[in-house]
Scaffold this active site. Structure first.
Site, PDB file in Angstrom:
ATOM      1  N   GLU A 113       0.849  -1.209   0.000  1.00 18.39           N
ATOM      2  CA  GLU A 113       0.000   0.000   0.000  1.00 18.39           C
ATOM      3  C   GLU A 113       0.873   1.242   0.000  1.00 18.39           C
ATOM      4  OE1 GLU A 113      -2.234  -0.314   3.617  1.00 18.39           O
ATOM      5  OE2 GLU A 113      -2.883  -2.338   3.120  1.00 18.39           O
ATOM      6  N   LYS A 115       2.133   4.707   1.564  1.00 14.32           N
ATOM      7  CA  LYS A 115       2.208   5.256   2.922  1.00 14.32           C
ATOM      8  C   LYS A 115       1.883   6.750   2.815  1.00 14.32           C
ATOM      9  CE  LYS A 115       5.008   5.208   7.099  1.00 14.32           C
ATOM     10  NZ  LYS A 115       4.798   6.571   7.476  1.00 14.32           N
ATOM     11  N   ASP A 117       1.160  10.450   3.754  1.00 18.91           N
ATOM     12  CA  ASP A 117       1.754  11.274   4.815  1.00 18.91           C
ATOM     13  C   ASP A 117       0.693  12.213   5.392  1.00 18.91           C
ATOM     14  OD1 ASP A 117       3.739  12.032   6.434  1.00 18.91           O
ATOM     15  OD2 ASP A 117       4.845  13.228   4.972  1.00 18.91           O
ATOM     16  N   TYR A 225      -6.814   2.153   5.875  1.00 17.55           N
ATOM     17  CA  TYR A 225      -5.801   1.126   5.611  1.00 17.55           C
ATOM     18  C   TYR A 225      -5.885  -0.072   6.554  1.00 17.55           C
ATOM     19  CZ  TYR A 225      -3.197   3.822   9.146  1.00 17.55           C
ATOM     20  OH  TYR A 225      -2.816   4.485  10.277  1.00 17.55           O
ATOM     21  N   LYS A 315      10.507   3.117   3.265  1.00 13.44           N
ATOM     22  CA  LYS A 315      10.368   4.560   3.013  1.00 13.44           C
ATOM     23  C   LYS A 315      11.228   5.025   1.847  1.00 13.44           C
ATOM     24  CE  LYS A 315       9.284   7.212   6.833  1.00 13.44           C
ATOM     25  NZ  LYS A 315       9.613   7.866   8.056  1.00 13.44           N
ATOM     26  N   CYS A 409      46.562  32.568   0.738  1.00 13.72           N
ATOM     27  CA  CYS A 409      46.274  31.594  -0.322  1.00 13.72           C
ATOM     28  C   CYS A 409      46.806  30.213   0.082  1.00 13.72           C
ATOM     29  CB  CYS A 409      46.906  32.051  -1.630  1.00 13.72           C
ATOM     30  SG  CYS A 409      46.781  30.819  -2.931  1.00 13.72           S
ATOM     31  N   CYS A 427      42.987  35.441  -4.418  1.00 13.17           N
ATOM     32  CA  CYS A 427      44.453  35.532  -4.344  1.00 13.17           C
ATOM     33  C   CYS A 427      44.847  36.307  -5.595  1.00 13.17           C
ATOM     34  CB  CYS A 427      45.050  34.126  -4.377  1.00 13.17           C
ATOM     35  SG  CYS A 427      46.796  34.130  -4.802  1.00 13.17           S
TER      36      CYS A 427
HETATM   37  S1  IVH Z   1      -0.449   0.403   8.821  1.00 11.01           S
HETATM   38  C1  IVH Z   1       0.138  -1.171  13.077  1.00 11.01           C
HETATM   39  N1  IVH Z   1      -0.742   1.423   6.432  1.00 11.01           N
HETATM   40  O1  IVH Z   1       2.169   5.442   8.908  1.00 11.01           O
HETATM   41  C2  IVH Z   1       0.336  -0.621  11.719  1.00 11.01           C
HETATM   42  N2  IVH Z   1       0.035   2.864   8.139  1.00 11.01           N
HETATM   43  O2  IVH Z   1       4.217   4.656  11.511  1.00 11.01           O
HETATM   44  C3  IVH Z   1      -0.523   0.491  11.463  1.00 11.01           C
HETATM   45  N3  IVH Z   1       0.369   5.170   7.427  1.00 11.01           N
HETATM   46  O3  IVH Z   1       1.002   6.772  11.646  1.00 11.01           O
HETATM   47  C4  IVH Z   1      -0.178   1.256  10.321  1.00 11.01           C
HETATM   48  N4  IVH Z   1      -0.241   4.914   5.338  1.00 11.01           N
HETATM   49  O4  IVH Z   1      -0.879   6.439  10.134  1.00 11.01           O
HETATM   50  C5  IVH Z   1      -0.382   1.676   7.691  1.00 11.01           C
HETATM   51  N5  IVH Z   1      -1.097   2.182   4.260  1.00 11.01           N
HETATM   52  C6  IVH Z   1      -0.730   2.431   5.521  1.00 11.01           C
HETATM   53  C7  IVH Z   1      -0.335   3.707   5.950  1.00 11.01           C
HETATM   54  C8  IVH Z   1       0.058   3.879   7.281  1.00 11.01           C
HETATM   55  C9  IVH Z   1       0.185   5.783   6.251  1.00 11.01           C
HETATM   56  C10 IVH Z   1       0.861   5.864   8.667  1.00 11.01           C
HETATM   57  C11 IVH Z   1       0.097   5.504   9.890  1.00 11.01           C
HETATM   58  C12 IVH Z   1       1.118   5.565  10.996  1.00 11.01           C
HETATM   59  C13 IVH Z   1       2.429   5.552  10.274  1.00 11.01           C
HETATM   60  C14 IVH Z   1       3.237   4.365  10.658  1.00 11.01           C
END
Ligand code: IVH
Length: 677
Positions: A113, A115, A117, A225, A315, A409, A427
Site C-alpha cells: 500500500e 504510505k 503522509d 488502511y 520509506k 592563499c 588571491c
Molecule cells: S499500517 C500497526 N498502512 O504510517 C500498523 N500505516 O508509523 C498500522 N500510514 O502513523 C499502520 N499509510 O498512520 C499503515 N497504508 C498504511 C499507511 C500507514 C500511512 C501511517 C500511519 C502511521 C504511520 C506508521
C-alpha cells in the site's frame, strides 16, 4: 560511561522536544531526515549500552503528547507504529524474518500500500453509525476528535451495504491534497493566519482544531488502511486485502493503488513505480507499507513493543541525507577566487553517490557554522547540485574545531583580498600562484581560446613542474627535446603539439580576448568586446566609462578589464605575444567571414530601446553586429542612431533631445533587407 550517558540524555531531550512540536503543536522544527537520524543514533547507543535504556526513552514510546483541549479516549487495540527501512536489504531481512518466524519457505502473500503522509485516525462504527473517532496519541490513548471527524466529507457517518458488523473499528490516514494545502496557505497568508510547512502539518492542525467548523472548511480527506471486527464473525474475510475491499463496499474510502505481491521482485517494482510517480500524485506519500496478507499469519507473527511483526514501512529516500563532514578544502580558481568545498562520507541521493559540495563563499561557511567532523545535512538542490543544508549542532563534540576561511592563499601563501561587491575572496598573485598558473595556461590554449590540440592539463602541469613554462609566451619557444622529456609524449605527439602551437598564432580578436582569462570575460562578452574595438590598443587603453558603454559589459566586468590592463606585467605579456611571438588576426574577419560589404550599419554606434515585433533583442543585436554595427548601452553625443520598438524607454527622449537619428522597426526592416540584398 558518563559521556555516553550524557550523549544519550542529550539525544533524548532533543528528540522529545522535536516530537512535542511535531505531534502536539503540528510544527516541524527539524527535517524528517534529521529526526530519523537522531533516533537511529539513540537506538544504536542504547543497543550497545542496554543498562541505560529507560521506559521514557523515545525509542520505547510510540508517539505524541496529547492536547489538553480534547478529551482522552483509550484505544481498544493499541495504535502502533511501523518498523522502517530505507533500503532493499532492510526489506529482504523483514521478509526472511517473517518466513523464519512462521516457519515456512514458500511465497507469502504480501499486500503493498501507499504510505500516505498525514495523521492516523481510529474510527468506531456501531451498527454502521460513526460513534467515535480518535487520534493515535501515545498509542494507548488518543484525543477524542469525533466532532471533527464528522466534518470530513470522505468519512461516512453511516455505513451502507450488507453484512455490516455490529461493531467495527477502522484505521486510516487523514490527509490534505497538495493543491488544497497551497490554497489554504495562500488564504492564510492573505488573512495573516498561521502558515503550515507541509500538507501533513496542515492536516494534523486541521483535524485537531478546537472548532470543528474550521475542520469542515479545511478540505481534509480520509483513506482507510485497516480494520478490526470486534467479533471474528465473518469467516470469509481471511485476508487484509479482502477486509479492505469489504470496507470499501461499505462506503469507506480505500486507496486504489493496493497491490498483492508474492515475491520481493514485485514488491521492489511497486516501490520503484511509486518512487517515480510520487511527485505527480495529488497527495504526499513518504514510502510504501508492506503487510502480510493473511490474518491468520498476522496473528501468528504478533507484535513488538512498538510495531507489528507482520508489516514494514519501506520509506523513500528523503531528498536529504545526513553524513559526517571530513574536511573543507579551499580551492583556488583560474582567476584566483577561493572556493570552499566540503568533503564528506559518501551519501546516495536521488540515484547518485555524492561526497563533496561547494560551499560557495565565506558567508556560507558562517551561515552553517561548520566544525570539523560535524554531522551535516546534504541535499541536491533542484534535485541536481549537491548542497550542505545545515549542521546538526546538537550532536557536535565539545572540542570540535571551527572551520575558518583562510587569510592566505592555500597554494602560494599570498594574502587574500575580499571583493565585497562580487562576494569573492581572491588571491591576486596571478601567474605566480601555481594553482592559477596551471588553470590559466590550460585556459589560454583551450578550445575556445588559442586552441592547441593535444595540450591537456596533464602535459601543462608537467611542463610547469619541470620549469619549462611559466606563462603563455614560453609555450611558443618549446622545442621537440623539451616535450619528449614528458611522460607519454613521444616524437610524433611532440611534433603535432609544436605544429598546433605554431598554427594557433593565427587567431581571431575574440579568441585572443577570451584566452586572457579576465574574470567575467567569457565567450559572449569576448565577442562583444571584439565587435566594439577595432584595435587591441583601443581595448588596452580603454577607461572604465568606455568599457561600461559596451553592451553586456557591466560595472564589475569593466573594472576587471581595466584592472587587468593596469598591471604592467599583463600589458607586457600581451604586447610580447603580438610583437615577438607573432599572434595575429585579421581585423576585418568578422565582416569578411560573413561575406558582408560595407553596410549602412558598418561602424555605427547603435542603441536599442523597446520591444520588437519581428526580432528578439538577442537576434537583432546579432544581425546588427554581423552588419558591422557596435551596440551600446547608453545614449551619448557619440551615438549614431537609436533603433526603437514598442514600449520604448527614456533612451527615446534622450536621443530626440540630442537630435540623434531615430529608426523605427519598419525602417529597420527595410534597411536590413537592403543590406542583405
Ligand atoms: S499500517 C500497526 N498502512 O504510517 C500498523 N500505516 O508509523 C498500522 N500510514 O502513523 C499502520 N499509510 O498512520 C499503515 N497504508 C498504511 C499507511 C500507514 C500511512 C501511517 C500511519 C502511521 C504511520 C506508521
Amino acid at each position: 560511561m558518563t559521556s555516553t550517558k550524557n550523549k544519550i540524555d542529550k539525544l533524548r531531550k532533543n528528540i522529545l522536544k522535536y516530537e512535542y512540536f511535531y505531534h502536539t503543536l503540528d510544527e516541524s522544527i527539524v527535517s524528517d531526515a534529521e529526526y530519523d537520524y537522531l533516533l537511529h543514533q539513540l537506538y544504536n547507543l542504547e543497543l550497545k549500552n542496554k543498562e541505560l535504556i529507560t521506559s521514557d526513552s523515545p525509542t520505547q514510546k510510540i508517539g505524541a503528547n496529547l492536547l489538553s483541549k480534547f478529551k482522552k479516549i483509550k484505544h481498544f487495540f493499541p495504535m502502533l507504529s511501523l518498523e522502517n527501512t530505507f533500503d532493499i536489504n532492510g526489506y529482504l531481512t523483514f521478509e526472511k524474518r517473517i518466513k523464519k518466524l512462521i516457519n515456512i519457505d514458500v511465497a507469502v502473500s504480501l499486500c503493498c500500500e501507499l504510505k500516505i503522509d498525514g495523521i492516523a485516525i481510529s474510527i468506531i462504527y456501531e451498527e454502521g453509525i460513526l460513534v467515535q473517532a480518535a487520534t493515535r496519541g501515545d498509542g494507548f490513548q488518543g484525543e477524542n476528535v469525533t466532532a471533527n471527524a464528522r466534518m470530513i466529507e470522505s468519512i461516512p457517518l453511516n455505513l451502507k451495504g450488507v453484512d455490516i458488523p455490529k461493531r467495527l473499528e477502522v484505521r486510516g490516514e487523514v490527509f490534505m491534497l497538495k493543491s488544497d494545502f497551497i490554497k489554504l496557505n495562500q488564504n492564510n497568508k492573505m488573512n495573516q493566519n498561521k502558515i503550515f510547512s507541509n500538507p501533513r502539518n496542515a492536516a494534523a492542525g486541521s483535524l485537531r482544531h478546537i472548532n470543528p467548523k474550521i475542520t469542515a472548511k479545511r478540505k481534509l480527506r480520509f483513506s482507510c488502511y485497516g480494520c478490526y471486527f470486534f467479533k471474528e464473525n465473518n469467516e470469509e474475510l481471511t485476508t487484509h486485502y479482502k477486509r479492505l475491499m469489504r470496507c470499501s463496499s461499505w462506503g469507506l474510502p480505500v486507496n486504489k493503488d493496493i497491490l498483492l505481491c508474492s515475491n520481493y521482485i514485485e514488491v521492489i517494482e511497486y516501490y520503484k513505480k511509486f518512487e517515480k510517480k510520487r511527485k505527480s500524485l495529488e497527495f504526499d506519500i513518504d514510502g510504501i507499507v508492506i503487510k502480510v496478507n493473511s490474518i491468520e499469519l498476522q496473528n501468528k507473527l504478533g507484535f513488538n513493543t512498538k510495531s507489528p511483526r507482520w508489516a514494514i514501512a519501506f520509506k523513500f529516500f528523503s531528498a536529504e541525507r545526513i553524513t559526517i563532514l571530513n574536511d573543507v578544502k579551499f580551492q583556488v580558481g583560474r582567476t584566483g577566487s577561493i572556493t570552499p568545498v566540503a568533503y564528506f562520507d559518501p551519501v546516495y541521493i536521488s540515484g547518485v553517490m555524492i561526497s563533496k559540495a561547494s560551499l560557495h563563499n565565506k558567508s556560507e561557511i558562517e551561515r552553517l557554522d561548520l566544525h570539523a567532523h560535524d554531522s551535516v545535512i546534504i541535499c541536491r538542490s533542484g534535485d541536481v547540485i549537491p548542497r550542505v543544508l545545515g549542521v546538526i549542532q546538537t550532536i557536535r563534540c565539545k572540542n570540535a574545531k571551527k572551520i575558518v576561511f583562510p587569510k592566505f592563499c592555500p597554494v602560494c601563501n599570498t594574502q587574500l583580498l575580499e571583493n565585497i561587491e562580487e562576494k569573492i575572496i581572491r588571491c591576486h598573485a596571478g601567474l605566480t600562484c601555481d594553482a592559477q598558473k596551471q588553470k590559466s595556461l590550460h585556459h589560454f590554449f583551450s578550445k575556445k581560446s588559442l586552441y592547441v590540440i593535444g595540450l591537456g592539463p596533464k602535459i601543462i602541469n608537467e611542463l610547469i613542474q619541470k620549469g619549462l613554462v611559466k606563462n603563455p609566451i614560453d609555450f611558443f619557444y618549446l622545442k621537440n627535446i623539451d616535450l619528449t622529456k614528458l611522460k607519454n609524449v613521444g616524437n610524433k605527439k611532440s611534433i603535432n603539439i609544436i605544429n598546433s602551437i605554431n598554427k594557433c598564432k593565427q587567431t581571431t580578436f575574440k579568441r585572443f580576448i577570451y584566452a586572457l582569462g579576465i574574470p567575467g570575460v567569457g565567450d559572449t562578452v569576448s565577442e562583444k568586446i571584439a565587435n566594439y574595438f577595432t584595435k587591441l590598443d583601443e581595448l588596452i587603453n580603454a577607461d572604465i566609462l568606455k568599457l561600461n558603454d559596451i553592451d553586456g559589459v557591466g560595472k564589475v566586468i569593466s573594472n576587471n578589464i581595466f584592472n587587468y590592463f593596469s598591471i604592467i606585467s599583463n600589458r607586457n605579456m600581451v604586447n610580447e605575444l603580438i610583437i615577438k611571438v607573432g599572434i595575429f588576426w585579421n581585423n576585418q574577419d568578422r565582416y569578411e567571414l560573413n561575406n558582408i560589404k560595407k553596410t549602412y550599419f558598418f561602424h555605427k554606434k547603435i542603441v536599442l530601446t523597446g520591444v520588437f515585433k519581428s526580432f528578439s533583442r538577442m537576434e537583432l543585436k546579432r544581425i546588427l553586429i554581423n552588419l558591422g554595427a557596435k551596440i551600446l548601452n547608453n545614449i551619448s553625443q557619440k551615438t549614431d542612431c537609436l533603433i526603437y520598438g514598442k514600449n520604448f524607454g527614456s533612451k527615446f527622449f534622450k536621443a530626440k533631445n540630442l537630435n540623434i537619428r531615430m529608426i523605427n522597426e519598419e525602417e529597420l526592416e527595410s534597411l536590413i533587407l537592403i543590406e542583405k540584398n
